[in-house]
Design an enzyme around this catalytic site. Structure first.
Site: not given
Ligand code: 6PG
Length: 473
Positions: A11, A14-15, A33, A78, A104, A130, A184, A187-188, A191-192
């Site tokens: 919890l 995110m949870g 939890n 994770a 993750n 995400s 995923k 995706h990240n 994202e970066y």
């Molecule tokens: C998402 C994000 C998420 C990620 C954070 C932090 O898709 O919701 O990618 O999963 O964990 O954005 O990522 P960093 O700490 O590596 O920037």
């Protein structure tokens, strides 16, 4: 009570948000939890939704609170916490009870856990989720990995809680084992890269053009109405406009330039290297975060080379140039991400649904943007074709690449670091080179290691005239 349709362990933010989302969609959910004292507070935060949520202080009671066959989502950090949780949970479960890791996870770990589950004959899913806390609460993008049967069993719940793009759920089965968490991870990585490209353009405006944060925010707001419409541009506008409550200064000016990372961008770069997939914009973004963290080194560098930068490029660039540069950089960065997904799919025999990946990212996730719909269309036409040469994006690149070159060259000329923009440009220039300089590499390899090379005029493995000559005494 043993009628909860699904359970959530963990919890944290995110949870907790995911559990509320599940309850909000009409499902009965059991929660647990490790630190049980968190549970009453969570139930209070859930308000009316708590009617459909049962909190359990012990793992045993949690398991008993679930309808069978049980479906249990893990939202714990994770790595080893997931393995510990699975180890604690499994002895309490029946053979057809399913554990779903929604953290993750590194996809290698999901693959291993899927293999272990298959060996034990128990169902397991690894799902990438995400959208941050808001997404988890009101509709994330969900990328599933595991057996198709395992996915089908909970698909109705995952689809119900996911974000919707024009009514279509952003929750999709990607493939076996670690496929969901791999998607995923990429995706990240994207994202970066997307964040870094935006940050570099912000840097050009701030350091090269002398613009204040609020003015930069207004530019981002404008771009969010056009081709660059995306969540990341939208929030960039918002953070640039925000003021620090303590000092009244723009909050961006009060934030230390040292970026954190949990590692998923780095994993993307590592996997890309392992697969021989070129993802230079993502690599540049990871490098930039690492360099940002090395603040002492940067301070000593700035000290040693005080005049390395000019701050007057305002007259050289227009906002239109910067916008178009970002369009080109974005297309090239996504082209790299999808190329990596395609290579991983073939290597692992996943048969990843390429257009569906673009579709699942259209809403709910951090990289959601208008362009992803066009990407899904381009990938439907030819799933293996590099997006940069798909007609729609090739036309966009023809219109925007000159701006990317102009922005990169101008920034580099002024000594401003634009590693991701430069990497995008170098990728484009290499991608469009019918003849590279790798003939020189092949000659060098053959010279020092007799590795052989191919010839332009006939098939086969050949050696240069030097073979044996330079080894003679
Ligand atoms: C998402 C994000 C998420 C990620 C954070 C932090 O898709 O919701 O990618 O999963 O964990 O954005 O990522 P960093 O700490 O590596 O920037």
């Amino acid at each position: 009570m043993s009628d909860a349709e699904i359970g959530v362990i963990g919890l944290g933010t995110m949870g907790a948000m995911l559990a509320m989302n599940i309850a909000d969609n009409g499902f009965k959910v059991a929660v647990h939890n490790r630190t049980a004292s968190r549970i009453p507070g969570f139930l209070e935060e859930a308000g009316d939704l708590a009617e459909r949520i049962s909190g359990h202080e012990t793992l045993d009671a949690f398991v008993q609170g679930l309808a069978t066959p049980r479906n249990i989502i893990l939202m714990v950090p994770a790595g080893s916490p997931v393995d510990s949780q699975i180890a604690a949970l499994r002895p309490l479960l029946d053979k057809d009870d399913m554990i779903i890791d929604a953290g993750n996870a590194n996809f290698h770990e999901s693959q291993r856990r899927a293999d272990e589950a298959a060996e034990a004959g128990v169902p397991f899913l690894g799902i990438g989720v995400s959208g941050g806390a808001e997404g988890a609460r009101f509709g994330p993008s969900i990328m599933g990995g595991g057996t198709a049967e395992a996915w089908d069993r909970v698909a109705h719940i995952l689809e119900a809680i996911s974000a919707k793009y024009e009514g279509q759920p952003c929750a999709t089965y990607m493939g076996p084992g670690g496929a969901g968490h791999f998607v995923k991870t990429v995706h990240n990585g994207i994202e970066y890269a997307d964040m870094q490209l935006i940050a570099e353009v912000y840097g050009v405006m701030r350091d090269g053009m002398g613009m204040e944060a609020a003015a930069i925010g207004a530019v981002f707001d404008g771009w969010n109405e056009g081709r660059l419409q995306s969540y990341l541009i939208e929030i960039s506008g918002k953070v640039a406009a925000a003021s620090d409550l303590e000092t009244g200064n723009p909050i961006l000016d009060m934030i230390l330039d040292r970026a954190g990372q949990k590692g998923t961008g780095r994993w993307t770069a590592i996997e890309a290297q392992m697969l021989g997939a070129p993802v230079p914009v993502i690599e540049a973004a990871v490098m930039a975060r690492n360099m940002s963290a090395a603040r002492d080194l940067r301070l000593s560098g700035a000290d040693a080379f005080p005049a390395a930068r000019s701050s007057d490029i305002a007259g050289a660039l227009s906002m239109k140039d910067l916008e178009a540069a970002l369009v080109a950089g974005k297309i090239l960065c996504y082209a790299q991400g999808f190329d990596l997904l395609g290579k991983a799919s073939s290597e692992n025999g996943w048969d990843l649904p390429m257009p569906a990946i673009a579709e699942v990212w259209r809403e709910g996730c951090i990289i959601r943007s208008a362009m992803l719909n066009d990407m899904s269309q381009a990938l439907s036409e030819a799933p293996e074709r590099n997006l940069a040469v798909a007609p729609y994006f090739a036309d966009l690149l023809k219109d925007s690449i000159a701006a990317l070159r102009k922005v990169a060259v101008t920034a580099i000329g002024a000594g401003q670091p634009v590693p991701a923009l430069s990497a995008a440009l170098a990728y484009f220039d290499t991608l469009t080179s019918a003849r590279t300089t790798a003939n020189m590499l092949q000659a060098q390899r053959d010279y020092f290691g007799a590795h052989s090379f191919e010839r332009v005029d006939r098939d086969g493995a050949h050696h240069g005239p030097w073979l044996g000559q330079h080894l003679k005494t």
